[in-house]
Structure formats: C-alpha cells, structure tokens
Enzyme design. Structure first.
Site, PDB file in Angstrom:
ATOM      1  N   VAL A  44       0.833  -1.212   0.000  1.00 56.05           N
ATOM      2  CA  VAL A  44       0.000   0.000   0.000  1.00 56.05           C
ATOM      3  C   VAL A  44       0.865   1.259   0.000  1.00 56.05           C
ATOM      4  O   VAL A  44       0.666   2.171  -0.819  1.00 56.05           O
ATOM      5  CB  VAL A  44      -0.978  -0.006   1.206  1.00 56.05           C
ATOM      6  CG1 VAL A  44      -1.798   1.274   1.239  1.00 56.05           C
ATOM      7  CG2 VAL A  44      -1.902  -1.222   1.140  1.00 56.05           C
ATOM      8  N   LYS A  96      -7.075  -0.958  10.365  1.00 58.27           N
ATOM      9  CA  LYS A  96      -8.371  -1.242  11.012  1.00 58.27           C
ATOM     10  C   LYS A  96      -8.234  -1.860  12.390  1.00 58.27           C
ATOM     11  O   LYS A  96      -9.005  -1.574  13.297  1.00 58.27           O
ATOM     12  CB  LYS A  96      -9.251  -2.153  10.144  1.00 58.27           C
ATOM     13  CG  LYS A  96      -8.539  -3.379   9.613  1.00 58.27           C
ATOM     14  CD  LYS A  96      -8.285  -3.207   8.163  1.00 58.27           C
ATOM     15  CE  LYS A  96      -7.127  -4.031   7.685  1.00 58.27           C
ATOM     16  NZ  LYS A  96      -6.623  -3.588   6.419  1.00 58.27           N
ATOM     17  N   GLU A 129     -10.089   6.083   5.360  1.00 60.15           N
ATOM     18  CA  GLU A 129     -10.890   5.503   4.263  1.00 60.15           C
ATOM     19  C   GLU A 129     -10.328   4.147   3.836  1.00 60.15           C
ATOM     20  O   GLU A 129     -11.075   3.222   3.499  1.00 60.15           O
ATOM     21  CB  GLU A 129     -10.888   6.465   3.070  1.00 60.15           C
ATOM     22  CG  GLU A 129     -11.748   6.028   1.910  1.00 60.15           C
ATOM     23  CD  GLU A 129     -13.227   6.022   2.238  1.00 60.15           C
ATOM     24  OE1 GLU A 129     -13.809   7.100   2.342  1.00 60.15           O
ATOM     25  OE2 GLU A 129     -13.812   4.921   2.405  1.00 60.15           O
ATOM     26  N   VAL A 169     -11.236   0.345   5.664  1.00 57.75           N
ATOM     27  CA  VAL A 169     -12.424  -0.497   5.469  1.00 57.75           C
ATOM     28  C   VAL A 169     -12.695  -0.665   3.979  1.00 57.75           C
ATOM     29  O   VAL A 169     -12.898   0.313   3.257  1.00 57.75           O
ATOM     30  CB  VAL A 169     -13.670   0.116   6.154  1.00 57.75           C
ATOM     31  CG1 VAL A 169     -14.881  -0.782   5.974  1.00 57.75           C
ATOM     32  CG2 VAL A 169     -13.405   0.380   7.625  1.00 57.75           C
ATOM     33  N   ILE A 219     -13.188   0.980  -1.847  1.00 57.26           N
ATOM     34  CA  ILE A 219     -14.604   1.406  -1.842  1.00 57.26           C
ATOM     35  C   ILE A 219     -14.750   2.619  -0.903  1.00 57.26           C
ATOM     36  O   ILE A 219     -14.354   2.538   0.255  1.00 57.26           O
ATOM     37  CB  ILE A 219     -15.539   0.275  -1.346  1.00 57.26           C
ATOM     38  CG1 ILE A 219     -15.360  -0.990  -2.182  1.00 57.26           C
ATOM     39  CG2 ILE A 219     -16.993   0.735  -1.337  1.00 57.26           C
ATOM     40  CD1 ILE A 219     -16.205  -2.176  -1.711  1.00 57.26           C
ATOM     41  N   GLY A 242      -1.090 -14.288  -3.008  1.00 58.13           N
ATOM     42  CA  GLY A 242      -0.720 -13.107  -2.227  1.00 58.13           C
ATOM     43  C   GLY A 242      -1.903 -12.384  -1.604  1.00 58.13           C
ATOM     44  O   GLY A 242      -1.758 -11.278  -1.089  1.00 58.13           O
ATOM     45  N   ASP A 290     -10.545  -9.717  10.946  1.00 59.38           N
ATOM     46  CA  ASP A 290     -10.319  -8.571  10.060  1.00 59.38           C
ATOM     47  C   ASP A 290     -11.660  -7.919   9.690  1.00 59.38           C
ATOM     48  O   ASP A 290     -11.802  -6.687   9.752  1.00 59.38           O
ATOM     49  CB  ASP A 290      -9.573  -9.037   8.800  1.00 59.38           C
ATOM     50  CG  ASP A 290      -9.376  -7.926   7.799  1.00 59.38           C
ATOM     51  OD1 ASP A 290      -8.549  -7.041   8.057  1.00 59.38           O
ATOM     52  OD2 ASP A 290     -10.069  -7.930   6.757  1.00 59.38           O
ATOM     53  N   LYS A 312     -13.257  -4.077  10.838  1.00 57.99           N
ATOM     54  CA  LYS A 312     -13.853  -3.110   9.907  1.00 57.99           C
ATOM     55  C   LYS A 312     -15.293  -2.788  10.310  1.00 57.99           C
ATOM     56  O   LYS A 312     -15.728  -1.634  10.254  1.00 57.99           O
ATOM     57  CB  LYS A 312     -13.797  -3.668   8.481  1.00 57.99           C
ATOM     58  CG  LYS A 312     -12.363  -3.822   7.966  1.00 57.99           C
ATOM     59  CD  LYS A 312     -12.272  -4.697   6.721  1.00 57.99           C
ATOM     60  CE  LYS A 312     -10.846  -4.850   6.229  1.00 57.99           C
ATOM     61  NZ  LYS A 312     -10.663  -5.899   5.234  1.00 57.99           N
ATOM     62  N   GLY A 328      -5.537  -4.645  -2.047  1.00 57.28           N
ATOM     63  CA  GLY A 328      -4.634  -4.430  -3.179  1.00 57.28           C
ATOM     64  C   GLY A 328      -4.045  -3.026  -3.097  1.00 57.28           C
ATOM     65  O   GLY A 328      -4.703  -2.087  -2.639  1.00 57.28           O
TER      66      GLY A 328
HETATM   67  N1  HSE Z   1      -6.742  -9.098   4.281  1.00 56.03           N
HETATM   68  C1  HSE Z   1      -7.775  -8.215   3.868  1.00 56.03           C
HETATM   69  C2  HSE Z   1      -8.737  -8.947   2.930  1.00 56.03           C
HETATM   70  C3  HSE Z   1      -7.294  -7.012   3.127  1.00 56.03           C
HETATM   71  O1  HSE Z   1      -8.463 -10.054   2.515  1.00 56.03           O
HETATM   72  O2  HSE Z   1      -9.756  -8.361   2.604  1.00 56.03           O
HETATM   73  C4  HSE Z   1      -6.882  -5.917   4.029  1.00 56.03           C
HETATM   74  O3  HSE Z   1      -7.939  -5.539   4.858  1.00 56.03           O
END
Ligand code: HSE
Length: 431
Positions: free
Chosen positions: A14, A105, A129, A132, A136, A187, A202, A206, A303
């Site tokens: 990122v 997050k 932004e 989450v 988007i 990946g 995760d 969010k 991504g």
């Molecule tokens: N590991 C998360 C996902 C991406 O697979 O959506 C980063 O929040």
C-alpha cells in the site's frame, strides 16, 4: 498553489502504491486542485527491500517517530501493527499537531476510542478511508454524503480473502485447505494474516469502525460476535446451492431494542440478495437507511492501487476541509451501547448433523425439535459413500437462537451424532 507536506511510514504494497500513484498523478492533481503534494519523508522496517518505486528520491528516516521533528502536515501510517509503533506514531503525531491518515483497522477497532478523542482535542483529522473495504469509498459515503440519513442496518462482505476462498470452493469444487493455499499463493493473504482473515477478525475490525459511523456508537470491539469460515466444508456450499442459497462471510450491524448487534459470521443468503453475486476478492456493502431502501457499493477491497486511492482521497479531504468530525458524529455525542444478546436473536438456520446410518435417527431429531416447538423448513439426507457418516441437512423457520442451541445440545449428546453440529444463520429475505 498550496504545498501539502506528507510523511509516509510503511512501504509495503500500500505504501509503495501511494507513492507510485502520487508520482503518476502529479499533473492530474494539479488539474483538479490547488495543491501540490510533497513527500517530505519516508520510513519502513527494511530500507533495502525491492519495491515498485525508487525510494532514493525521498528523505529516509530510520524511525517514523522522527517525522515529528519535521514540519510535515500529514503523517500517513501504513505499518499496520495493532499497537506498537503504529499506535505510538499515530498518538504522538496527533499530539504534535499533525493530521493522520491510516489504513490500520485493527488499531482503530482496538484503540480508536482514545485516538479519535485525541484527534478531536487537537483539532486534527484522523482519517481511515483505506481501513475499510480498500478502494470502496464507504467511509466518506457514510460520513459526508448520506450524513443526514439515519442508518437502520449495514451489512457486507468486508474481507476479500475469505470471499475468494468461498468462491473457489463453490466454483472449482475445492476443499477449504486447497482454497486457502491458492489464496496464499496469489498473495491475497499470508500465513501470518490468515488467522485474522479466516477467523473473521479482520472483518470484525472493519465492522466496528462502520458501526461507529452508522450509529454513533463508541468504538468497542468487544461488542462483536465473530465466527470465521474454517468450519465450512465444500459440502455445506454445495448443500446451500441445492437449497437456493450461497454461503458468504457476512458482517452486519444494527440497533435492536436500543442495543447494538454486530456480527461477523458465515451466513446462507438467498440468490436475490445483491451480496450473493459478489465473488472472488471483491468486497461489497449494503446500507439501509430511513431515506434509502438499499445503497449498494461493490469494489476492490484490497490491493495496493485500490487502497492507495482511498489514502489519497483522505489527503484531499483534509485540505478541502470537509468534515472535521472524523467519525461523522461529534466525538462527545457517541453512545455507549449495550451488546444485544445473540441468544435472543430470532433467525432461520441451516444445520448439518453428521450421523450414523441407522433406523430412527430422523424421527429422534425431529422429536427434539417438536418438543422445543422448532419448525423445520426443509430436510435432506444425503448419503455420500457407504459406511461414512450421513449428513442430515436441515433448514429451520425463524427460531430463537437460545431455543435452537438448547435443543441441539440435547441432540448432540445422542450416540448416533458423530460430530459437532454445524449451525449457520440463514437469510431468506422473508423471515
Ligand atoms: N486481508 C484483507 C482482505 C485485506 O483479505 O480483505 C486488508 O484488509
């Protein structure tokens, strides 16, 4: 032209993409705004790692905490630790009068309450932004666009890795283990991240942030119910399909009887639910408000490029001065909601009961249900191979969760039941 000075901590996928996008879009930014973005400093764990960008053009800092000795306007935190250096950097940056942008997050879900107050006290932005659903623009949609809508419910697919795994299991008839190893090889998730993704944490991080934005709820991660996807078998996906459903890892939050109900769990959703057609690594969110029956956003949830797009939109927000309440609601007006008891939830359910192939099993199960007044919608017995446990698949009508679990506890004690009973909530769009 106003100069905006930024420092970036964390140069993984990122962080590197943010720099790449800023370089590529330099002229485009000048066509759209009155500012130049100047990268004053960068920092990461490993200076010599191979990256998509040439870092020699920027001043290197061994510790991002030294950004605080510069006159940068914004510190961008892309390190991603739940506490540790990420937290120290964000906290000290706000204290030292810097705006902060983060994609973190986990840090916000666990420590956001303190950090957002700190931002408010110092009259600084703490924007997120990118934290989450990657690219988007869900945060700005809630905070700045539908700001005067009262949200009734938010539900979505907030994790690309798990959505990819469930999609691969469905489309390519793969086992869970095979699907996760493909996700890792592509990946989308690493062995160290997999637990967060697969375990539903995760998504819950969010959802915690979204619940605060939607309902003005204090950030309290402990208010989440979390179940991951590791118990889902290929057979469940196939059974769901036969019954007219898809299994997705759904995160949803709503206020019930003045209590907050935030849950991340696999769910059977009917094919006409727009979330059912969100496949692969995509994320999607559906918002129901007093003014909008359904607002549906879908896109890349992860991504480098997609997430960088969100980081850069935060830079724009700070300098166009849109809404200084980082959580939309005034920080002193947040509500400390009590957690809605899952046992009180009324929902239809999907059940998979692995049993011996002997006479009377079905009637025994249904007699327990009759005793508890649990109404069966459909029942399937699907022997796969001889001598193997038989899966009995049941969907129920709406039932109080507590009643169902008590009855299943009795059924599970029977010697013909050979495994833990799989219980998945179901959304048929009617009950
Ligand atoms: N590991 C998360 C996902 C991406 O697979 O959506 C980063 O929040």
């Amino acid at each position: 032209m106003k100069e905006i000075k930024i420092c970036i901590a964390g140069l993984g996928n990122v962080g590197s993409s943010v720099i790449q996008s800023l370089v590529d879009s330099k002229n485009f930014i000048n066509l759209k705004s009155n500012f130049n973005i100047n990268i004053l400093g960068i920092s990461a764990k490993n200076k010599n790692k191979k990256r998509i960008i040439d870092i020699s053009k920027y001043e290197w800092f061994d510790s991002p905490l030294d950004f605080l000795n510069t006159d940068c306007d914004i510190v961008i935190e892309l390190i991603g630790e739940e506490k540790g250096l990420s937290y120290d950097l964000v906290k000290n940056s706000l204290k030292n009068g810097k705006h902060v942008i983060t994609a973190n997050k986990a840090m916000l879900a666990k420590n956001g309450s303190e950090l957002f107050k700190l931002a408010d006290q110092n009259n600084k932005y703490l924007l997120y932004e990118a934290a989450v659903a990657g690219g988007i623009p869900i945060i700005k949609t809630l905070k700045n666009n539908i700001t005067l809508n009262k949200v009734k419910k938010i539900s979505g697919i907030l994790n690309g890795t798990t959505n990819y795994i469930l999609t691969m299991m469905e489309h390519d008839n793969l086992s869970f283990d095979k699907a996760i190893s493909i996700a890792q090889s592509k990946g989308y998730t690493s062995p160290s991240e997999s637990e967060l993704d697969i375990g539903g944490l995760d998504s819950a991080h969010k959802l915690t942030i979204l619940s605060s934005l939607c309902f003005g709820a204090e950030i309290e991660f402990k208010n989440n119910y979390i179940t991951g996807i590791s118990e889902i078998k290929y057979e469940d996906i196939k059974n769901a399909k036969n019954l007219g459903y898809k299994i997705k890892l759904i995160s949803e939050s709503l206020i019930v009887n003045n209590k907050i109900f935030s849950i991340t769990s696999p769910k059977l959703i009917s094919m006409n639910n727009p979330l059912a057609s969100v496949d692969g690594v995509l994320n999607a969110i559906n918002i129901e408000t007093d003014q909008l029956e359904s607002l549906f956003l879908e896109g890349e949830g992860a991504g480098g490029k997609a997430t960088a797009s969100s980081v850069i939109s935060d830079i724009n927000e700070i300098f166009t001065n849109i809404n200084v309440n980082s959580l939309g609601f005034k920080i002193n007006n947040l509500t400390k909601y009590t957690k809605f008891e899952l046992s009180n939830l009324e929902s239809p359910y999907y059940l998979r009961i692995m049993t011996q192939d002997i006479t009377g099993v079905l009637s025994k199960i249904t007699s327990y249900f009759k005793d508890s007044n649990i109404s069966v919608e459909k029942i399937l017995q699907l022997p796969e191979t001889k001598d193997k446990p038989i899966p009995i698949i049941i969907t129920t009508h709406k039932v109080k969760t507590e009643t169902l679990l008590k009855s299943l506890e009795q059924i599970e004690k029977q010697s013909f039941v050979l495994d833990k009973i799989i219980v998945i909530p179901l959304d048929n769009g009617q009950e």
